[in-house]
Motif scaffolding. Structure first.
Motif, PDB file in Angstrom:
ATOM      1  N   GLU A   1       1.074   4.186  -2.849  1.00 41.28           N
ATOM      2  CA  GLU A   1       0.981   5.596  -2.461  1.00 41.28           C
ATOM      3  C   GLU A   1       2.157   6.388  -3.025  1.00 41.28           C
ATOM      4  O   GLU A   1       2.005   7.519  -3.502  1.00 41.28           O
ATOM      5  CB  GLU A   1       0.944   5.695  -0.935  1.00 41.28           C
ATOM      6  CG  GLU A   1       0.680   7.091  -0.393  1.00 41.28           C
ATOM      7  CD  GLU A   1       0.521   7.116   1.107  1.00 41.28           C
ATOM      8  OE1 GLU A   1       0.676   8.208   1.702  1.00 41.28           O
ATOM      9  OE2 GLU A   1       0.251   6.044   1.697  1.00 41.28           O
TER      10      GLU A   1
ATOM     11  N   ASN B   1       0.830  -1.211   0.000  1.00 40.28           N
ATOM     12  CA  ASN B   1       0.000   0.000   0.000  1.00 40.28           C
ATOM     13  C   ASN B   1       0.863   1.259   0.000  1.00 40.28           C
ATOM     14  O   ASN B   1       0.504   2.285  -0.592  1.00 40.28           O
ATOM     15  CB  ASN B   1      -0.969   0.002   1.189  1.00 40.28           C
ATOM     16  CG  ASN B   1      -0.278  -0.052   2.524  1.00 40.28           C
ATOM     17  OD1 ASN B   1       0.664  -0.825   2.723  1.00 40.28           O
ATOM     18  ND2 ASN B   1      -0.737   0.746   3.484  1.00 40.28           N
ATOM     19  N   HIS B   2       2.040   1.181   0.629  1.00 37.31           N
ATOM     20  CA  HIS B   2       2.948   2.329   0.618  1.00 37.31           C
ATOM     21  C   HIS B   2       3.602   2.497  -0.754  1.00 37.31           C
ATOM     22  O   HIS B   2       3.824   3.623  -1.208  1.00 37.31           O
ATOM     23  CB  HIS B   2       4.003   2.170   1.706  1.00 37.31           C
ATOM     24  CG  HIS B   2       3.436   2.164   3.088  1.00 37.31           C
ATOM     25  ND1 HIS B   2       4.056   1.544   4.150  1.00 37.31           N
ATOM     26  CD2 HIS B   2       2.290   2.691   3.581  1.00 37.31           C
ATOM     27  CE1 HIS B   2       3.313   1.694   5.244  1.00 37.31           C
ATOM     28  NE2 HIS B   2       2.233   2.381   4.911  1.00 37.31           N
TER      29      HIS B   2
END
Length: 246
Positions: free
Chosen positions: A223, A219-220
């Motif tokens: 992002e 998820n990072h």
């Protein structure tokens, strides 16, 4: 001519300005306002957040390597010279200074860091490198970087701690160490020669040390891909904390 609405607004403003400091008291009657000494309570100091003009933790030698036009910097700070544990923070330069994003846990190479990375040394290269190209096994999430999708990003096998590597290359960002910018992360061009290694990426964390890359949670990674902008000339600044402070 003062209307009722104007009178109410003036009354509200008077009450607001009085606050807790003992300012003028609103007069709601029809008689004259009594004379009062002006409040001697000092005005509270207004705190204005000012971002640092340089990125914290970076010494003069490291700072001098950051291009003047860079407005985004992915800072990878290793816990120690021989540690595979690090953190990642995306900084963006604004008119007020460099502003930090979230702090993300990360892994780097099994044996830590090196000032002169060599193929197979199991250390990540210390330095400042541009970021121009991305790719992955999954479709482009909407990054502004050039994105190459394909089965070449399949990552079979297991890591150093027995963890499965599947999904590690779902998203990758090529770190421009010993590679040709403007090409797919899978491109094998090595301007410094094959002996100096290459294929150093930011990629999805698999729960253990890497061969030389830097890995963060999926998820990072997504992002980060969405945040990086070629027009802001992003770079990665990477190394152990002591080296970066030099």
């Amino acid at each position: 001519m003062i209307t009722r609405r104007t009178h109410v607004a003036l009354l509200a403003a008077s009450l607001f300005l009085s606050g807790c400091g003992g300012g003028a008291v609103a007069n709601t009657g029809s008689g004259p306002t009594p004379s009062r000494e002006p409040s001697r309570t000092p005005s509270p100091e207004i705190s204005v957040e000012v971002a640092p003009q340089q990125i914290p933790g970076l010494g003069p030698k490291t700072w001098a390597k950051i291009p003047a036009d860079a407005r985004q910097a992915v800072v990878v700070t290793g816990r120690g010279r021989d540690s595979s544990v690090s953190t990642v923070v995306l900084y963006e330069r604004t008119a007020a200074g460099w502003r930090a994003g979230a702090n993300w846990p990360a892994h780097n190479a099994l044996k830590g860091w090196s000032d002169r990375h060599l193929a197979g040394d199991l250390r990540s290269p210390i330095g400042v490198y541009t970021l121009t190209d991305a790719g992955g096994l999954l479709k482009d999430p909407g990054t502004k970087l050039t994105y190459d999708r394909g089965v070449g990003f399949t990552s079979p096998g297991r890591g150093f701690e027995g963890e499965p590597l599947a999904g590690s290359f779902d998203y990758v960002i090529a770190i421009n160490y010993n590679r040709q910018p403007g090409t797919s992360p899978l491109d094998w061009t090595r301007p410094l020669g094959a002996g100096r290694g290459g294929g150093i990426w930011l990629h999805v964390d698999h729960g253990g040390p890497t061969h030389g890359c830097v890995s963060i949670a999926e998820n990072h990674m997504k992002e980060l891909l969405l945040a990086l902008d070629p027009d802001l000339h992003p770079v990665v600044v990477m190394g152990d904390a002591k080296s970066l402070a030099g």
